[in-house]
Enzyme design. Structure first.
Site, mmCIF file in Angstrom:
data_model
loop_
_atom_site.group_PDB
_atom_site.id
_atom_site.type_symbol
_atom_site.label_atom_id
_atom_site.label_comp_id
_atom_site.label_asym_id
_atom_site.label_seq_id
_atom_site.Cartn_x
_atom_site.Cartn_y
_atom_site.Cartn_z
ATOM 1 N N GLU A 167 -57.787 -57.477 60.627
ATOM 2 C CA GLU A 167 -58.770 -58.447 61.097
ATOM 3 C C GLU A 167 -58.616 -58.728 62.586
ATOM 4 O O GLU A 167 -59.601 -58.903 63.297
ATOM 5 C CB GLU A 167 -58.602 -59.752 60.301
ATOM 6 C CG GLU A 167 -59.498 -60.888 60.757
ATOM 7 C CD GLU A 167 -59.297 -62.158 59.915
ATOM 8 O OE1 GLU A 167 -58.536 -62.115 58.937
ATOM 9 O OE2 GLU A 167 -59.916 -63.179 60.264
ATOM 10 N N LYS B 77 -56.243 -70.578 46.773
ATOM 11 C CA LYS B 77 -56.448 -71.127 48.112
ATOM 12 C C LYS B 77 -57.126 -72.473 47.909
ATOM 13 O O LYS B 77 -58.265 -72.530 47.447
ATOM 14 C CB LYS B 77 -57.331 -70.191 48.936
ATOM 15 C CG LYS B 77 -57.754 -70.730 50.299
ATOM 16 C CD LYS B 77 -58.598 -69.701 51.052
ATOM 17 C CE LYS B 77 -59.049 -70.233 52.412
ATOM 18 N NZ LYS B 77 -59.820 -69.212 53.172
ATOM 19 N N TRP C 224 -60.647 -73.797 66.424
ATOM 20 C CA TRP C 224 -61.323 -72.517 66.289
ATOM 21 C C TRP C 224 -61.513 -71.848 67.654
ATOM 22 O O TRP C 224 -61.895 -70.686 67.726
ATOM 23 C CB TRP C 224 -62.702 -72.708 65.638
ATOM 24 C CG TRP C 224 -62.669 -73.009 64.169
ATOM 25 C CD1 TRP C 224 -61.595 -72.874 63.336
ATOM 26 C CD2 TRP C 224 -63.749 -73.478 63.354
ATOM 27 N NE1 TRP C 224 -61.942 -73.232 62.055
ATOM 28 C CE2 TRP C 224 -63.270 -73.620 62.030
ATOM 29 C CE3 TRP C 224 -65.083 -73.800 63.614
ATOM 30 C CZ2 TRP C 224 -64.062 -74.054 60.970
ATOM 31 C CZ3 TRP C 224 -65.877 -74.239 62.556
ATOM 32 C CH2 TRP C 224 -65.366 -74.364 61.255
ATOM 33 N N ARG D 95 -52.514 -76.884 65.369
ATOM 34 C CA ARG D 95 -52.819 -76.229 64.088
ATOM 35 C C ARG D 95 -51.610 -75.543 63.480
ATOM 36 O O ARG D 95 -51.444 -75.555 62.259
ATOM 37 C CB ARG D 95 -53.953 -75.225 64.294
ATOM 38 C CG ARG D 95 -54.133 -74.287 63.119
ATOM 39 C CD ARG D 95 -55.381 -73.441 63.253
ATOM 40 N NE ARG D 95 -55.337 -72.299 62.339
ATOM 41 C CZ ARG D 95 -56.262 -71.355 62.286
ATOM 42 N NH1 ARG D 95 -57.300 -71.408 63.097
ATOM 43 N NH2 ARG D 95 -56.161 -70.339 61.429
ATOM 44 N N ASP E 35 -52.404 -67.135 62.170
ATOM 45 C CA ASP E 35 -53.280 -66.384 61.256
ATOM 46 C C ASP E 35 -53.291 -64.898 61.588
ATOM 47 O O ASP E 35 -54.266 -64.398 62.123
ATOM 48 C CB ASP E 35 -54.700 -66.953 61.324
ATOM 49 C CG ASP E 35 -55.598 -66.407 60.221
ATOM 50 O OD1 ASP E 35 -55.064 -65.825 59.254
ATOM 51 O OD2 ASP E 35 -56.820 -66.577 60.315
ATOM 52 N N LYS F 233 -48.133 -67.177 55.078
ATOM 53 C CA LYS F 233 -48.431 -66.072 55.996
ATOM 54 C C LYS F 233 -47.239 -65.780 56.895
ATOM 55 O O LYS F 233 -46.415 -66.656 57.147
ATOM 56 C CB LYS F 233 -49.665 -66.400 56.849
ATOM 57 C CG LYS F 233 -50.958 -66.409 56.036
ATOM 58 C CD LYS F 233 -52.214 -66.538 56.914
ATOM 59 C CE LYS F 233 -53.462 -66.540 56.029
ATOM 60 N NZ LYS F 233 -54.728 -66.581 56.790
ATOM 61 N N HIS G 56 -55.185 -65.506 69.272
ATOM 62 C CA HIS G 56 -56.475 -66.040 68.840
ATOM 63 C C HIS G 56 -57.491 -66.067 69.980
ATOM 64 O O HIS G 56 -58.202 -67.040 70.183
ATOM 65 C CB HIS G 56 -56.280 -67.466 68.286
ATOM 66 C CG HIS G 56 -57.212 -67.787 67.146
ATOM 67 N ND1 HIS G 56 -58.524 -68.107 67.318
ATOM 68 C CD2 HIS G 56 -57.013 -67.843 65.806
ATOM 69 C CE1 HIS G 56 -59.093 -68.356 66.152
ATOM 70 N NE2 HIS G 56 -58.202 -68.188 65.208
ATOM 71 N N GLU H 9 -60.095 -74.364 54.631
ATOM 72 C CA GLU H 9 -61.347 -73.748 55.072
ATOM 73 C C GLU H 9 -62.487 -74.008 54.086
ATOM 74 O O GLU H 9 -63.239 -73.096 53.741
ATOM 75 C CB GLU H 9 -61.150 -72.246 55.298
ATOM 76 C CG GLU H 9 -60.115 -71.959 56.382
ATOM 77 C CD GLU H 9 -59.959 -70.467 56.702
ATOM 78 O OE1 GLU H 9 -59.836 -70.138 57.887
ATOM 79 O OE2 GLU H 9 -59.932 -69.653 55.768
ATOM 80 N N GLU I 231 -64.364 -59.309 52.323
ATOM 81 C CA GLU I 231 -64.131 -60.164 53.489
ATOM 82 C C GLU I 231 -63.010 -59.559 54.323
ATOM 83 O O GLU I 231 -61.937 -59.236 53.803
ATOM 84 C CB GLU I 231 -63.773 -61.581 53.019
ATOM 85 C CG GLU I 231 -63.666 -62.557 54.166
ATOM 86 C CD GLU I 231 -63.589 -64.013 53.708
ATOM 87 O OE1 GLU I 231 -64.060 -64.334 52.611
ATOM 88 O OE2 GLU I 231 -63.030 -64.823 54.472
#
Lengths: 715, 715
Positions: free
Chosen positions: B413, B308, B557, B356, B385, B380, B535, B312, B188
């Protein structure tokens, strides 16, 4: 220290290889991780080299160069320097039309032979010469010359390179590798890691591995590659992918390889915005014609489409009430003279209760003569699905007006994945040499029915460092190519020449390893599906034994459908007493399998439901014979494992250890197949184990409870 | 020629490497495909070597050997022979307790320092000595010694190895790589091929690559590896997998690496046959205790679980009305003193309409002091993210009674996958060096809050030959390890030492390449998300620009949720006028970001919704400044690409070409980000392009229509 640029580095590397070849005791410096395949070009015995090869070196080309001849020269230079460490001129590449004087006679035997044929001969001036009428022949001949030296035969049997005179002719025109690789890198039925094709980085970056891939293919005569899965993503036909494909085709062209695509039949709907994919719809025909034009604009020598239609859920012409011929011919018209449609005959979906192995014949035999000239029908070697042993497919020889391809599976979906040592040469030879019975009195072998088509092999290639997962699986890639070039080559000779190049040309090594390879496939047959059993493996992933499975949605997915084991006996009755699949074969062939008492028992349970107490040729009951075969298979693996241990002195430690690890896995899994199968069939039969036979290690339920959701290669 | 066995082969290979080091003009023979990482051990300048290093050679160990000291000696021997080509004794590995006489003083500075600390010093007899109190210190010191030689500094700046005296101390106790690898080989957010873990072949076959992986980790001080994805398959906890894991743990133990597992919280239900996974249920607690015992029976030094939970879609204690502390402590009790639970703070699911970035703090801050002593909270680097730039996470410093881990993402990512050159040293340094404001008057940096925990880096490692896809991505793996060892190391120094070992220690190369690397991350920020935007990437796969996306199921999102662009301005108001996320920071920190006029504009739109016409520090309007930043980012990539071209003389052709290919991709994609973002924000703003600015290559709709269903790394 600043690292050097390419030119300088190459020059220096060569110098180093020369040093390696010359300095006694210094071995080849290349890592023995298997990446080099059979093209290792390990230094050959210095004494022999010095004695006979002083005239060899950078090759000379007579006539105009091309990208193909450039590759031939580069490969010769690379191989000769690495193996012989000698310089000076000696090898000549000669197009037949450039020969002069008395040399012209050397080319005479090539007259009228197919593209790619070559002759290697010592000219009157003593120089070793590769002669061909076309560039691809020079390329193939160059690899053959290197193979001759690396294989040891040219040097160790008292011959000198000055006495060489050999000729080779490709018997089948299309020699093709089919990749079942998806755009996301997953390889269906792949056991050697991710796909070698990184579509994400193409066309911007071409992995150098893809050049080595082409070299390896060219070295064994492969001239076509289908780059994507027959369960095809329409993505591959989009403009974004065509530029990627074009980069690949450009890179492979110098190796004589044409690129083909698996095409999804519903692409006009999936990506074309049309409401239908009906092959007789004018808009659909137009769409495919335009798509073909678009492809040829990017790839002038595009090979064509491979299509899996109306099979296992794939779309096809029958979705619109059309025939396979309608579908194939529509695509053939779109390609025109530029390319070929390869239409797969692997269909078995039927709502009627029938025998799955009959369906392809029933479907396609009536279409003989209905396909366009640029359509090939691609037929699996047997009528079921790449089992360890099947009789040849009844369509071979039965469609004289249709050009045929034989589809072989190099990846071992049903023969132990990449971990089991199973050399497939004997399997393919068994099929290729089989007489179809359609020769009108003469022999007509399966191989002969392919004369206007060829062979396709489903790749066992992935991004694993050694390409194929198991080191010995490289031999199957190699053997496929060699047999597609010439189906008459003996399996043991192929095994031997592969092992000599891949490991060592020492005869003390080659004898045992060739014997191991030659018996390995029969061992798999014995411990998995002896006496004509088939399709007894685990659901979906096809890993391990599961002869008891009976609850899958379609009857023909279930192992019990194939073994038909019950208290009365075991086996699938395919004579007139049963499904009469036997009637699909020519009468002479059908006759040889009709009587259990006289037939080759290797196919016994394929064609007959046989009582447990039936006396087999050995004098044992069927049950006892079945047990003996399972035992024989497991014992063969044990023996091969011991033999391998004795070969340690000839193999580098990394590859030796990996093969030893894999053989241990195979020993355990062979025992598992044997134990689980005996436990199951014994329970159905209600038979006690024959005296002296070791009982299964666990009760039947233990085997039935095993689950492997993570088995590789399963989509 | 028979290939030799391991021992002989190794001896011969070394001889060959010595030849390479001695014979002028013969370069290292290893393929420059990137596999060797920074452990290439390329021959160093022969003159310098001969001048100062004649005493070096096979290392000597004082005291008892262990598997760890064996590895240290083997690595030293390998590296010294390859780089220096000298024999004879010279290097000594000494455990502090084995020193005698005046040498004892050499160990004194190590007293009281943490495990793994080492000193490298020239003893009175002239021998270079690695001193440590434990075996891991000898291993790390050995790699440091090799780094010192390979990096060039020890030899090229007039120093002699006889003058070396250095000491190094690991500042963070846990230095961990987190793999997001699934059992089926999919990684992933991985962009470097399939997983390096072939679970199918373990435990029977261990890929030699996994040893090289451990060597690489040990060389930079990594001492822990989580082998599977935090979106965890319960398969990893089954007995069949424990034997696989044990083989891996055995192989890594000599490198000082402990194996950890991501645990699926619902495992008692998934594979345990229980009806619940409630952490307060006695049967559940028993199940985990038994599972831990089972694991420790197989892996005595098993590190522990990474979890985790309730994030999610993953199961967790909140499914049963319990807190994160209930869940973590239950697992902590199961492990006991044997291991550690690492609990991730990355949660953001909320039914309420909120910000968020506030959710993790809201959730975990109240739990400070409630976690068992063997629980680490993994946070994190930023509250969103892994964006190209975020302010540090407000939880750092805010939970003084909780042991903290910082989770960094080595895989890119959000920074261009493996194709963009983006050295992450500056990103991580920015966070590690940030003052949390919780120091009660003194500085308390993020790094300092990790003193009882450590750092975890999400791996960018896959089965691609060069491990990381992009050659420069190796630098991020390297930098992560070096910073986890010592967060105070300057980023440019790490870049330089990596580049010296990986490509060339030539100062004419190191200057430009270090500058390129150091500016590369800011370039990504500029062309993707300048001025505090975040994002803004494509849905799901996170590839390419998509600032317009507004139709995803969860509001947080959607890129529009983060950019809040409208006719009035752009940016997320996080002061008291908006979500007040700013209030989660210590007052001194909040104050520095409260006023657009005085704050660092790098975070401007993260904290403020700013009018398009707002005057930025440059004097430009916000709109013009935004455009200028996009332009600056794209221009930086163009410049880096040109700089790389000039470095060709220092880099082998294969790696040079691959980097050049990747830079061309990055140039195109940087332009795409710039063009699409300007097109979108310009349309929202209704602003004309500033004078002289190049308009986007396509209209906005063209960018909006792009689709990439095949983008890698997306599950």
């Amino acid at each position: 220290m600043a690292a050097p640029r390419r030119g300088w580095l190459c020059a220096q590397s060569w110098l180093l290889l020369v040093i390696c070849a010359i300095v006694p005791g210094v071995p080849s410096v290349r890592a023995e991780d298997g990446y080099a395949l059979w093209l290792r070009y390990a230094p050959v015995s210095a004494a022999a080299a010095r004695e006979t090869l002083s005239r060899l070196g950078p090759p000379e080309l007579l006539g105009a160069s091309s990208s193909v001849t450039d590759m031939a020269q580069a490969e010769l230079a690379r191989g000769l320097s690495a193996m012989l460490g000698v310089s000076g001129k000696g090898v000549v590449l000669a197009r037949a039309d450039r020969l002069a004087g008395s040399d012209i006679a050397l080319a005479a035997p090539l007259a009228g032979l197919p593209e790619g044929a070559y002759r290697i001969v010592t000219r009157r001036d003593g120089r070793l010469t590769v002669i061909a009428r076309d560039d691809s022949g020079l390329l193939y001949g160059s690899f053959a010359l290197l193979r001759g030296i690396a294989g040891g035969d040219w040097l160790t049997e008292g011959r000198r390179l000055t006495e060489i005179d050999m000729m080779s002719v490709p018997i089948l025109p299309l020699r093709m590798i089919d990749h079942w690789d998806n755009p996301d890198g997953f390889v269906e039925r792949g056991y050697a890691g991710r796909s070698i094709f990184d579509w994400w980085l193409l066309p911007d970056h071409l992995d150098p591995r893809l050049i080595d891939y082409a070299r390896a293919n060219a070295s064994i005569g492969i001239n076509a590659v289908v780059v994507n899965n027959v369960n095809a993503s329409p993505l591959m036909l989009t403009p974004r992918y065509l530029v990627k494909l074009a980069r690949l085709a450009d890179a492979w062209r110098p190796f004589g390889i044409r690129l083909f695509l698996s095409a999804r039949f519903s692409a006009p709907r999936d990506i074309g915005g049309l409401a239908t994919a009906d092959p007789l719809d004018p808009a659909v025909r137009r769409w495919w014609k335009d798509k073909a034009d678009e492809i040829y604009a990017a790839i002038p020598d595009f090979g064509g489409f491979l299509v899996k239609a109306n099979s296992e859920g794939q779309p096809g012409p029958q979705d619109y009430g059309r025939t396979h011929a309608d579908g194939a011919n529509m695509l053939a018209q779109a390609l025109g003279k530029r390319g070929t449609v390869i239409w797969r005959a692997f269909v078995y979906a039927s709502s009627a209760e029938t025998d799955r192995v009959k369906l392809a014949y029933d479907e396609f035999k009536p279409l003989d003569g209905k396909f366009a000239p640029n359509v090939l029908l691609q037929v699996k070697n047997g009528p079921l699905d790449f089992q360890p042993r099947e009789p040849f497919h009844p369509l071979f020889g039965a469609m004289p007006k249709t050009r045929m391809m034989l589809e072989a599976q190099i990846t071992k979906e049903y023969l132990g994945f990449a971990t089991h040592l199973a050399f497939l040469g004997p399997l393919w030879k068994e099929v290729l040499d089989a007489d179809t019975g359609h020769g009108k009195g003469a022999r007509l072998t399966v191989a002969e029915t392919l004369a206007k088509g060829g062979m396709a092999g489903v790749a066992n290639i992935g991004a694993d460092r050694n390409w194929t997962g198991g080191h010995f699986d490289q031999a199957n890639w190699y053997a496929f190519g060699r047999l597609a070039w010439n189906p008459a080559l003996p399996s043991h000779r192929i095994a031997r020449e592969w092992a000599a190049q891949t490991f060592s040309p020492n005869p003390a090594f080659l004898g045992p390893v060739t014997a191991m390879m030659e018996e390995s496939r029969q061992a798999v047959v014995d411990y998995m599906t002896p006496l004509g059993l088939a399709h007894q493996m685990g659901t979906g992933h096809h890993y391990g034994p599961a002869p008891w499975v009976s609850d899958l949605a379609r009857p023909e997915w279930n192992p019990v459908y194939y073994n038909r084991a019950d208290a009365s006996g075991v086996g699938f009755e395919r004579t007139a007493k049963g499904s009469d699949a036997l009637a699909q074969y020519a009468p002479t062939v059908a006759a040889q399998w009709a009587d259990p008492a006289t037939m080759d028992e290797a196919y016994l349970l394929w064609f007959h439901h046989v009582p447990w107490g039936y006396r087999t040729r050995s004098g044992r009951t069927l049950w006892a014979e079945l047990v003996a075969r399972y035992d024989r298979g497991a014992a063969a693996v044990d023996r091969i494992s011991v033999q391998w241990t004795a070969l340690a002195p000839y193999v580098d430690s990394e590859r030796f250890g990996a093969v030893a690890d894999f053989l241990r896995i195979q020993q355990r899994e062979a025992r598992w197949w044997r134990d689980a199968s005996i436990a199951y069939f014994g329970s159905v039969c209600g038979c006690a184990l024959p005296p002296g036979v070791r009982p299964p290690a666990h009760p039947l339920d233990w085997y039935r409870a095993l689950r492997f959701p993570d088995a590789p290669g399963n989509p």
